[in-house]
Design an enzyme around this catalytic site. Sequence first.
Site, PDB file in Angstrom:
ATOM      1  N   SER A 102      24.924  37.303  41.396  1.00 18.60           N
ATOM      2  CA  SER A 102      24.189  36.231  40.713  1.00 18.60           C
ATOM      3  C   SER A 102      22.877  35.840  41.389  1.00 18.60           C
ATOM      4  CB  SER A 102      25.094  35.006  40.531  1.00 18.60           C
ATOM      5  OG  SER A 102      26.178  35.329  39.673  1.00 18.60           O
ATOM      6  N   GLU A 154      33.029  47.038  40.961  1.00 18.72           N
ATOM      7  CA  GLU A 154      33.447  47.473  39.624  1.00 18.72           C
ATOM      8  C   GLU A 154      34.063  48.865  39.673  1.00 18.72           C
ATOM      9  OE1 GLU A 154      29.681  46.629  37.757  1.00 18.72           O
ATOM     10  OE2 GLU A 154      30.063  44.494  38.057  1.00 18.72           O
ATOM     11  N   HIS A 200      30.890  50.048  44.768  1.00 20.39           N
ATOM     12  CA  HIS A 200      30.685  48.791  44.039  1.00 20.39           C
ATOM     13  C   HIS A 200      32.047  48.258  43.602  1.00 20.39           C
ATOM     14  CE1 HIS A 200      29.476  45.879  41.054  1.00 20.39           C
ATOM     15  NE2 HIS A 200      28.268  45.902  41.605  1.00 20.39           N
ATOM     16  N   GLY A 250      22.107  42.480  39.773  1.00 18.59           N
ATOM     17  CA  GLY A 250      22.601  43.047  38.524  1.00 18.59           C
ATOM     18  C   GLY A 250      21.796  42.534  37.341  1.00 18.59           C
ATOM     19  N   GLY A 251      22.329  41.525  36.654  1.00 15.19           N
ATOM     20  CA  GLY A 251      21.746  41.019  35.417  1.00 15.19           C
ATOM     21  C   GLY A 251      20.257  40.718  35.498  1.00 15.19           C
ATOM     22  N   ASN A 255      20.562  46.910  40.177  1.00 13.75           N
ATOM     23  CA  ASN A 255      21.641  47.764  39.686  1.00 13.75           C
ATOM     24  C   ASN A 255      21.787  47.505  38.197  1.00 13.75           C
ATOM     25  OD1 ASN A 255      24.018  49.055  39.080  1.00 13.75           O
ATOM     26  ND2 ASN A 255      25.332  47.757  40.353  1.00 13.75           N
ATOM     27  N   TRP A 256      21.315  48.437  37.410  1.00 12.23           N
ATOM     28  CA  TRP A 256      21.350  48.247  35.946  1.00 12.23           C
ATOM     29  C   TRP A 256      22.755  48.431  35.372  1.00 12.23           C
ATOM     30  CZ3 TRP A 256      16.407  50.671  33.213  1.00 12.23           C
ATOM     31  CH2 TRP A 256      15.272  49.939  33.596  1.00 12.23           C
ATOM     32  N   LYS A 257      23.658  48.941  36.176  1.00 15.04           N
ATOM     33  CA  LYS A 257      25.032  49.195  35.701  1.00 15.04           C
ATOM     34  C   LYS A 257      24.981  50.036  34.405  1.00 15.04           C
ATOM     35  CE  LYS A 257      26.434  45.060  38.126  1.00 15.04           C
ATOM     36  NZ  LYS A 257      27.296  43.882  38.235  1.00 15.04           N
ATOM     37  N   GLU A 259      28.843  41.804  48.428  1.00 17.63           N
ATOM     38  CA  GLU A 259      28.894  41.264  47.078  1.00 17.63           C
ATOM     39  C   GLU A 259      30.260  40.623  46.833  1.00 17.63           C
ATOM     40  OE1 GLU A 259      25.843  43.314  44.313  1.00 17.63           O
ATOM     41  OE2 GLU A 259      27.699  44.433  44.200  1.00 17.63           O
ATOM     42  N   GLY A 298      27.994  38.431  38.260  1.00 17.53           N
ATOM     43  CA  GLY A 298      27.886  38.174  36.827  1.00 17.53           C
ATOM     44  C   GLY A 298      28.431  36.828  36.378  1.00 17.53           C
TER      45      GLY A 298
HETATM   46  P1  13P Z   1      24.839  40.149  39.073  1.00 11.52           P
HETATM   47  O1  13P Z   1      23.493  39.999  39.766  1.00 11.52           O
HETATM   48  O2  13P Z   1      24.728  40.348  37.602  1.00 11.52           O
HETATM   49  O3  13P Z   1      25.769  39.068  39.484  1.00 11.52           O
HETATM   50  O4  13P Z   1      25.481  41.524  39.616  1.00 11.52           O
HETATM   51  C1  13P Z   1      25.509  41.759  40.987  1.00 11.52           C
HETATM   52  C2  13P Z   1      25.916  43.152  41.213  1.00 11.52           C
HETATM   53  O5  13P Z   1      27.052  43.527  40.984  1.00 11.52           O
HETATM   54  C3  13P Z   1      24.900  44.087  41.707  1.00 11.52           C
HETATM   55  O6  13P Z   1      25.463  45.290  42.125  1.00 11.52           O
END
Ligand code: 13P
Length: 258
Positions: A218, A105, A103, A239-240, A15-17, A173, A179
């Site tokens: 993470s 967020e 998600h 994510g990251g 997920n590149w957000k 999640e 993150g």
């Molecule tokens: P991180 O891997 O950066 O913690 O993010 C997880 C995430 O929210 C994937 O949707």
Amino acid sequence: MSASASRPRPLVAGNWKMNGLKAGLAEARAVIARLAEPGFATGADAMICPPATLLAELATLAKGTRLQVGGQDCHTAVSGANTGDISAQMLADAGVTAVIVGHSERRADHAESSALVRKKAEAALAAGLTPIICIGETAGERQAGLTLQVVRRQLEDSLPSASNPANTVVAYEPVWAIGTGQTPTATDVAEVHAAIRETLVKRLGPGASALRLLYGGSVKASNARELMGVANVDGALVGGASLKASDFLGIFAEAYAS
Ligand code: 13P
């Protein structure tokens, strides 16, 4: 309730957000190239969910390769006066096969309720997309001992009645793990994933052992083997560590080397 009989094929989705300009497609190209090498992580599926601006181009690049492409959100309606929104049908039209919904967020920053998330997931299914439905507790909820209760309730309220093990993915999640570099212990992940599986079996019957249940928060190469080895964990939402091809591919190499 054993999942071992029909253990689903794992999926690692990035997920590149709100990250990634056109130049970032070079990372996706590198992922596509590595996935095409004989014998590389052949037991797992791979997906990248880039920002909306890169969706169509990435879908074109990924056509006919092992890389699947997903959206990060969709509207509940097919079309209409909804400035700035994107419908599931538009995502499908752009060549996308899945979409993240709910998600944390979006739940936090856009006040999305589970009822709304369910409608988005329904819209995704209607457009022929696989919804990746996200659920997870906050730090406060975990500290208060409410994790299983919160996660079960979010799942119950977010899962469309049209969902089945083949057309839907669920991602656990924990909000506090996103993150932050913090992850739950393998034991904690096992407990939550078992509870999610049990809830899915109640809703969908024993075939729910085939529904893909991802862990996110993470995930990186150094913890992927342990986390992906937990019972009822059928892949990751990353994510990251999905932004750079080398980091993303490291997760496959550690957890799904073949
Ligand atoms: P991180 O891997 O950066 O913690 O993010 C997880 C995430 O929210 C994937 O949707």
